[in-house]
Design a protein around this motif. Structure first.
Motif: not given
Lengths: 114, 112
Positions: B46-58
């Motif tokens: 659904x979503x993922x994140x590399x780290x703080x303040x980083x988000x991406x859609x799946x």
């Protein structure tokens, strides 16, 4: 299209017997391949992780193999126990992004009967 | 035992409600993921994140949002729940050295 196909879809074996689960993938470029065990209603738990240079890895009664040339992997379970009843999921990671995208198979549902 | 937690474990709500599923980990992992899984089916990102303040859609993210203000916390929000959102939601974090991915126990959501 990057895909991960697992077979068989389901398998029933008697306690104490061995079994082998298969995973074929088309994911490219390849980073690593993982096998997970997922009990009903729980999150998956990692069994093994193999990179390109590894062709076999064991974790107790679980032994995974990887043939990166044919893009095939197998998970062999030795001397099965009732607690081995679960879904076994093959997951392949690519190198296509900094994150390393994960591609999941649908899993093989293993049932071990006493 | 992985140090990754999800709350609530079970949730039944009515259509149109806004809900937030909580996920936290104490392993200091930068990478975190949200997955949706229907019974007997594969996990969908659904979503993922590399780290703080980083988000991406799946693949299935169009009706939900995430935030990553702190390393240890990665909540998922459904602005308006629908019956099609009925599913199990799994949160995971990943060790960037070993690639080991640790899953939480999941939240089973039912939208009536």
């Amino acid at each position: 299209k990057n895909q991960v196909e697992q077979s068989p879809q389901s398998l029933i074996i008697l306690e104490g017997k061995n079994c082998t689960l298969q995973c074929n993938y088309t994911v490219s470029p390849f980073s690593n391949l993982r096998w997970y065990k997922q009990d009903t209603g729980r999150g998956p738990v990692s069994l093994t992780i193999m990179t390109f240079s590894e062709n076999t890895k064991s974790n107790g009664r679980y032994t995974a193999t990887l043939d990166a040339d044919t893009k095939q992997s197998s998970l062999h379970i030795t001397a099965s126990q009732l607690s081995d009843s679960a879904s076994y999921i093959c997951v392949v990671s690519d190198r296509g992004s900094t994150l390393g995208r994960l591609y999941f198979g649908r899993g093989t549902q293993l049932t071990v009967w006493p | 035992e992985a140090d990754i937690y999800q709350t609530p474990r079970y949730l039944v709500i009515g259509t149109g409600k806004k809900i937030t599923l909580e996920c936290s980990q104490t392993m200091g992992h930068d990478k975190m993921y949200w997955y949706q899984q229907d019974p007997g089916m594969e996990l969908h990102l659904i979503h993922y994140s590399y780290g703080v303040n980083s988000t991406e859609k799946g693949d299935l993210s169009s009706e939900s949002t995430v935030s990553r203000i702190r390393t240890e916390h990665f909540p998922l929000t459904l602005e308006s729940a629908r019956p099609s959102h009925t599913s199990q939601y799994l949160c995971a974090s990943e060790d960037r050295i070993s690639y080991e991915q640790y899953f939480g126990p999941g939240t089973r959501l039912t939208v009536t």
